[in-house]
Design a protein around this motif. Structure first.
Motif, PDB file in Angstrom:
ATOM      1  N   VAL A   1       0.832  -1.205   0.000  1.00  0.00           N
ATOM      2  CA  VAL A   1       0.000   0.000   0.000  1.00  0.00           C
ATOM      3  C   VAL A   1       0.866   1.253   0.000  1.00  0.00           C
ATOM      4  N   TYR A   2       1.984   1.212   0.689  1.00  0.00           N
ATOM      5  CA  TYR A   2       2.899   2.355   0.639  1.00  0.00           C
ATOM      6  C   TYR A   2       3.428   2.563  -0.786  1.00  0.00           C
ATOM      7  N   GLN A   3       3.526   1.488  -1.561  1.00  0.00           N
ATOM      8  CA  GLN A   3       3.925   1.642  -2.965  1.00  0.00           C
ATOM      9  C   GLN A   3       2.789   2.191  -3.819  1.00  0.00           C
ATOM     10  N   SER A   4       1.568   1.731  -3.549  1.00  0.00           N
ATOM     11  CA  SER A   4       0.448   2.122  -4.410  1.00  0.00           C
ATOM     12  C   SER A   4      -0.021   3.547  -4.182  1.00  0.00           C
ATOM     13  N   ILE A   5       0.280   4.126  -3.024  1.00  0.00           N
ATOM     14  CA  ILE A   5      -0.194   5.482  -2.745  1.00  0.00           C
ATOM     15  C   ILE A   5       0.715   6.553  -3.362  1.00  0.00           C
ATOM     16  N   VAL A   6       1.932   6.164  -3.752  1.00  0.00           N
ATOM     17  CA  VAL A   6       2.891   7.154  -4.256  1.00  0.00           C
ATOM     18  C   VAL A   6       2.335   7.951  -5.439  1.00  0.00           C
ATOM     19  N   PRO A   7       1.716   7.313  -6.461  1.00  0.00           N
ATOM     20  CA  PRO A   7       1.195   8.113  -7.585  1.00  0.00           C
ATOM     21  C   PRO A   7       0.054   9.054  -7.202  1.00  0.00           C
ATOM     22  N   ARG A   8      -0.563   8.846  -6.054  1.00  0.00           N
ATOM     23  CA  ARG A   8      -1.604   9.757  -5.585  1.00  0.00           C
ATOM     24  C   ARG A   8      -1.014  11.036  -5.006  1.00  0.00           C
ATOM     25  N   VAL A   9       0.267  10.966  -4.650  1.00  0.00           N
ATOM     26  CA  VAL A   9       0.920  12.091  -3.983  1.00  0.00           C
ATOM     27  C   VAL A   9       1.925  12.791  -4.890  1.00  0.00           C
ATOM     28  N   VAL A  10       2.526  12.019  -5.822  1.00  0.00           N
ATOM     29  CA  VAL A  10       3.626  12.522  -6.643  1.00  0.00           C
ATOM     30  C   VAL A  10       3.202  12.554  -8.109  1.00  0.00           C
ATOM     31  N   PRO A  11       3.523  13.622  -8.852  1.00  0.00           N
ATOM     32  CA  PRO A  11       3.241  13.635 -10.295  1.00  0.00           C
ATOM     33  C   PRO A  11       3.993  12.519 -11.018  1.00  0.00           C
ATOM     34  N   VAL A  12       3.432  12.062 -12.141  1.00  0.00           N
ATOM     35  CA  VAL A  12       4.022  10.952 -12.888  1.00  0.00           C
ATOM     36  C   VAL A  12       5.474  11.241 -13.263  1.00  0.00           C
ATOM     37  N   ALA A  13       5.765  12.471 -13.646  1.00  0.00           N
ATOM     38  CA  ALA A  13       7.121  12.825 -14.076  1.00  0.00           C
ATOM     39  C   ALA A  13       8.141  12.692 -12.950  1.00  0.00           C
ATOM     40  N   ASP A  14       7.693  12.744 -11.706  1.00  0.00           N
ATOM     41  CA  ASP A  14       8.612  12.696 -10.564  1.00  0.00           C
ATOM     42  C   ASP A  14       8.624  11.333  -9.865  1.00  0.00           C
ATOM     43  N   LEU A  15       7.955  10.328 -10.439  1.00  0.00           N
ATOM     44  CA  LEU A  15       7.840   9.042  -9.754  1.00  0.00           C
ATOM     45  C   LEU A  15       9.196   8.392  -9.501  1.00  0.00           C
ATOM     46  N   GLN A  16      10.088   8.423 -10.497  1.00  0.00           N
ATOM     47  CA  GLN A  16      11.368   7.740 -10.325  1.00  0.00           C
ATOM     48  C   GLN A  16      12.199   8.406  -9.243  1.00  0.00           C
ATOM     49  N   THR A  17      12.198   9.739  -9.201  1.00  0.00           N
ATOM     50  CA  THR A  17      12.926  10.446  -8.149  1.00  0.00           C
ATOM     51  C   THR A  17      12.333  10.129  -6.784  1.00  0.00           C
ATOM     52  N   ALA A  18      10.992  10.088  -6.714  1.00  0.00           N
ATOM     53  CA  ALA A  18      10.329   9.769  -5.445  1.00  0.00           C
ATOM     54  C   ALA A  18      10.666   8.356  -4.991  1.00  0.00           C
ATOM     55  N   ASN A  19      10.659   7.406  -5.920  1.00  0.00           N
ATOM     56  CA  ASN A  19      10.986   6.024  -5.557  1.00  0.00           C
ATOM     57  C   ASN A  19      12.442   5.880  -5.123  1.00  0.00           C
ATOM     58  N   ALA A  20      13.324   6.663  -5.733  1.00  0.00           N
ATOM     59  CA  ALA A  20      14.719   6.642  -5.300  1.00  0.00           C
ATOM     60  C   ALA A  20      14.839   7.164  -3.868  1.00  0.00           C
ATOM     61  N   ALA A  21      14.090   8.217  -3.547  1.00  0.00           N
ATOM     62  CA  ALA A  21      14.108   8.747  -2.180  1.00  0.00           C
ATOM     63  C   ALA A  21      13.540   7.741  -1.188  1.00  0.00           C
ATOM     64  N   LEU A  22      12.457   7.070  -1.576  1.00  0.00           N
ATOM     65  CA  LEU A  22      11.875   6.042  -0.712  1.00  0.00           C
ATOM     66  C   LEU A  22      12.834   4.860  -0.541  1.00  0.00           C
ATOM     67  N   SER A  23      13.552   4.534  -1.613  1.00  0.00           N
ATOM     68  CA  SER A  23      14.501   3.436  -1.539  1.00  0.00           C
ATOM     69  C   SER A  23      15.676   3.777  -0.620  1.00  0.00           C
ATOM     70  N   LEU A  24      16.116   5.041  -0.681  1.00  0.00           N
ATOM     71  CA  LEU A  24      17.155   5.478   0.255  1.00  0.00           C
ATOM     72  C   LEU A  24      16.682   5.314   1.696  1.00  0.00           C
ATOM     73  N   SER A  25      15.403   5.632   1.904  1.00  0.00           N
ATOM     74  CA  SER A  25      14.818   5.451   3.234  1.00  0.00           C
ATOM     75  C   SER A  25      14.867   3.993   3.657  1.00  0.00           C
ATOM     76  N   VAL A  26      14.500   3.090   2.736  1.00  0.00           N
ATOM     77  CA  VAL A  26      14.508   1.662   3.054  1.00  0.00           C
ATOM     78  C   VAL A  26      15.907   1.192   3.422  1.00  0.00           C
ATOM     79  N   ARG A  27      16.901   1.598   2.626  1.00  0.00           N
ATOM     80  CA  ARG A  27      18.277   1.174   2.901  1.00  0.00           C
ATOM     81  C   ARG A  27      18.742   1.719   4.245  1.00  0.00           C
ATOM     82  N   GLY A  28      18.351   2.948   4.540  1.00  0.00           N
ATOM     83  CA  GLY A  28      18.737   3.524   5.827  1.00  0.00           C
ATOM     84  C   GLY A  28      18.095   2.809   6.997  1.00  0.00           C
TER      85      GLY A  28
END
Length: 401
Positions: free
Chosen positions: A115-142
């Motif tokens: 669900v945390y993955q599916s809500i991202v497009p509701r919050v972030v524009p399509v053009a920024d999805l990859q940048t947002a996912n990279a930020a979320l991935s940094l969070s996961v690694r941390g």
């Protein structure tokens, strides 16, 4: 600001998720729990996780992802509270309360992940999805590093109960902090009987499967991911400690390999946040296949820099795959079916991982470590290559007509 709140909630969820097994392990080291208890509780956590993933995906598409984040996080927080209560009791009642708390924690974790993955497009524009996912991935690694370390520090300084209370607080933050984007709701009528609800659930889940099947790249890449997780990750978790002890008489290889992998992953997340390759699917699968370097490097583990370099490259490649993979799912899957398709991802990849973990040790004892390492490298490489020839795999998107 909305994405920052989502990122913070996801980070709190991640820290709580990774902290739980370490605090349970710490309790064993303090003779609060037995090793048998630990095995049983971790099994209950995994059972709750896998059972809740499809439920969370279906319900998120039906009533909204944000509502499921709220419900699943509060369920996990209640689980942490039950564990704290169980620790204050003695006897069989304590074990039952702790087991119920761990099961609830697993349910909350499983329902929240897709669900945390599916809500991202509701919050972030399509053009920024990859940048947002990279930020979320940094969070996961941390959180993989911060969660266990912080939990162990709290447990050492203030006791195991305080560590579980901290986990409950983190789940409460996950429940309350993320934003509330506008989401459609598709609910059954108030007079719908229980049997009809079960039928609707099955129909919704099958509908998600059919949506995923429309995208040939999805199941091809998912099969490759499962092969890498079930074999490559199992080698890392089972054989690296053995090799480290044999060659260095301590856990040096294990500790340094984790550091090298995380370092490569962090660099990968930064690079992919601003890089959108033309053939993103092939790049992602190449990154996934790079995990074949890990078992190959362990054949020459006595030359220390070889496995360290391999782990760093594998971390970079896996992060390349993860960010592109999540972005492609969010960008290409129908929005109203996104949570269900995301749940398929987590069910299959997480569900098959224990099979590899359970098979690696007896297989290596039967045929030897070297054949296992070679076979694992071949499987990881072939899985990525075979996935790359699937229709639409080059772009990770359906061809425009």
């Amino acid at each position: 600001m909305s994405f920052l709140r989502l990122w913070s909630g996801n980070t709190a969820c991640g820290i709580a998720t990774w902290a739980l097994p370490f605090v349970l392990g710490f309790a064993v080291s303090q003779d609060i729990l037995s090793a048998i208890d630990l095995g049983l509780f971790l099994a209950l956590r995994s059972l709750g996780f896998l059972a809740a993933v499809p439920i969370g995906g279906v319900m998120a598409d039906r009533i909204g992802s944000r509502r499921i984040i709220l419900a699943s996080s509060l369920i996990a927080a209640c689980g942490a509270l039950l564990i704290c209560i169980g620790l204050a009791w003695d006897g069989q009642a304590a074990s039952l309360l702790i087991g119920a708390g761990v099961l609830l924690s697993g349910i909350g974790q499983g329902a929240s992940r897709p669900v945390y993955q599916s809500i991202v497009p509701r919050v972030v524009p399509v053009a920024d999805l990859q940048t947002a996912n990279a930020a979320l991935s940094l969070s996961v690694r941390g959180t993989i590093l911060v969660g266990p370390a912080a939990a162990t520090l709290i447990a050492t300084a203030f006791g195991v109960t305080a560590a579980f209370l901290a986990i409950g607080v983190l789940w409460t933050i996950s429940a309350l902090l993320p934003p509330w984007p506008a989401e459609p709701r598709k609910q059954a009528g108030p007079s719908t009987p229980h049997a009809a609800y079960m039928r609707l659930f099955a129909e919704d889940f099958i509908e998600g499967y059919r949506e995923a099947r429309r995208h040939p790249w999805f199941f091809a890449a998912l099969a490759a991911l499962c092969a890498v997780v079930a074999t490559g990750y199992s080698v890392t978790n089972v054989l690296v400690p053995v090799i480290s002890a044999d060659l260095f008489d301590d856990a040096t290889l294990l500790a340094c390999s984790v550091t090298a992998y995380m370092s490569g992953a962090l660099v990968g997340a930064v690079v992919v946040s601003s890089w959108n390759p033309a053939k993103r699917g092939w790049w992602a699968l190449a990154g996934l296949g790079s995990y074949a370097l890990v078992p190959l490097s362990l054949l020459a583990a006595e030359t220390f820099w070889i496995p360290m370099a391999a782990y760093a490259l594998a971390g970079f490649g896996m992060e390349l795959f993860n960010v592109i993979w999540f972005t492609a799912i969010q960008d290409g899957i129908a929005r109203e079916k996104l949570a269900r398709v995301s749940s398929l991802d987590f069910i299959v990849s997480y569900g098959l991982a224990p099979l590899g973990l359970s098979a690696i040790a007896p297989l290596s004892a039967f045929i030897g470590i070297t054949p296992i390492l070679v076979a694992t490298a071949v499987i990881c490489m072939l899985a990525a290559i075979l996935a790359s020839v699937a229709p639409t795999a080059a772009e990770f998107r359906l061809k425009r007509t």
